[in-house]
Design an enzyme around this catalytic site. Sequence first.
Site, PDB file in Angstrom:
ATOM      1  N   ARG A 179      -3.150   9.750  -9.238  1.00 25.75           N
ATOM      2  CA  ARG A 179      -2.538   8.419  -9.214  1.00 25.75           C
ATOM      3  C   ARG A 179      -3.270   7.497 -10.175  1.00 25.75           C
ATOM      4  NH1 ARG A 179      -2.079   5.171  -3.570  1.00 25.75           N
ATOM      5  NH2 ARG A 179      -4.159   4.442  -4.078  1.00 25.75           N
TER       6      ARG A 179
ATOM      7  N   LYS B 124      -5.429  -0.495  -2.952  1.00 28.66           N
ATOM      8  CA  LYS B 124      -4.040  -0.650  -3.358  1.00 28.66           C
ATOM      9  C   LYS B 124      -3.589  -2.031  -2.908  1.00 28.66           C
ATOM     10  CE  LYS B 124      -0.115   2.514  -3.700  1.00 28.66           C
ATOM     11  NZ  LYS B 124       1.016   1.692  -3.284  1.00 28.66           N
TER      12      LYS B 124
ATOM     13  N   SER C  88       6.185   7.833   0.743  1.00 29.16           N
ATOM     14  CA  SER C  88       5.456   6.831   1.533  1.00 29.16           C
ATOM     15  C   SER C  88       6.408   6.170   2.519  1.00 29.16           C
ATOM     16  CB  SER C  88       4.856   5.760   0.619  1.00 29.16           C
ATOM     17  OG  SER C  88       3.870   6.316  -0.222  1.00 29.16           O
TER      18      SER C  88
END
Lengths: 222, 222
Positions: free
Chosen positions: B40, B140, B109
Amino acid sequence: MKPFDLSVYLVTDTRLCGARGVAETVRLAVAGGATLVQLRDSAAPIREILALAETLVAMLRPLGVPLLVNDRVDVAMAAGADGVHLGQTDMPASAARRLMGEDAIIGLSVGNPAEFAAARDDLHAVDYLGTGPFRATATKDDAGAAIGPAGIATVTALCRLPVVAIGGIDATCAGEAIRAGADGVAAVSAICAAGDPEAATRAIADAVRTARAAVHPAPTPD
Amino acid sequence: MKPFDLSVYLVTDTRLCGARGVAETVRLAVAGGATLVQLRDSAAPIREILALAETLVAMLRPLGVPLLVNDRVDVAMAAGADGVHLGQTDMPASAARRLMGEDAIIGLSVGNPAEFAAARDDLHAVDYLGTGPFRATATKDDAGAAIGPAGIATVTALCRLPVVAIGGIDATCAGEAIRAGADGVAAVSAICAAGDPEAATRAIADAVRTARAAVHPAPTPD
């Protein structure tokens, strides 16, 4: 590869399209003579960009106008778009070609001989070059210094790929880019931010046509 | 679908990996027991992310540890990665499945029942859910409020898909997520920012194992 025509190449800018919206701006531009459309939006969520790409494919396919997606090979493939336009730091064109197949239209931004040299191993996978910025532009903050007609001529001399000039292009300078050797001109703000996108596109198309007639005059009888 | 094991799921963070680098951090985490890796990085140029994905595939494939790529289906496909992890605003899982085929591992998610409901039409294309944030996290910035063990239990009760808990997870709370019903735990900063990523991963793996033994005690002789 599908046939494509770089003459009047619209690059969308969601913010500049404003309340009119991208889809309606594209519709008007095509009515005014846009020959190819690139969907470019580096801010919206991918799900929105994909939905917009699907809308544009449904609109453009019956008209024979190809849709390319900036950067996102996956979005182009999922939407059934005709190809992608890639920058120097996007996925290499050869990787995009492997994923998309021989029929896809793949464009690559090449602004100068150094970028051309950096892309040399991928050029076999490229269908056209996007070259600029032709003039200074505020639309793309990483676009670099203007290269002008001399910059276009430099890149067109490097290989036989068709070249579309981009960056600050409107009807007043489109002809200059064509006379410098470009096969077409890409417009962003000149169309997206226009009060009348159809008329703005038509003015660019006319300028391209006029410049071509000067470069390649029609044969005259003896 | 390829088999996969959510038990100790590393999500890379390039900045947190720092001078050690992502590839070396992944190597150490797998040595410490990471069972799955998600690449990511929403900041690096796609060309760099693709090159990193290729490096990780070459490292992980012989070890039998799958590599997923966050968001970018095209990067996953070009690198030969095992799948993708998608957020609620990324490409719909059904579109990713059409592009990647039946063998790909596709995660989504889903943090709460509303997100579950929004994704309902795509769940047929999903292999596992990523659910969180389990605890408050600074990694995040769009992660929302912590859902804790009750939030994990709520999502695991919604369907039979395996669930990996994510968000603020380290060895001190991994067991709590497992006891709440998660099939595994995803760690970002607890591994990427650790002085010793191998030991940090091993501590999380031990916590998962211990919690599972408590949930499903080994049968004892009569």
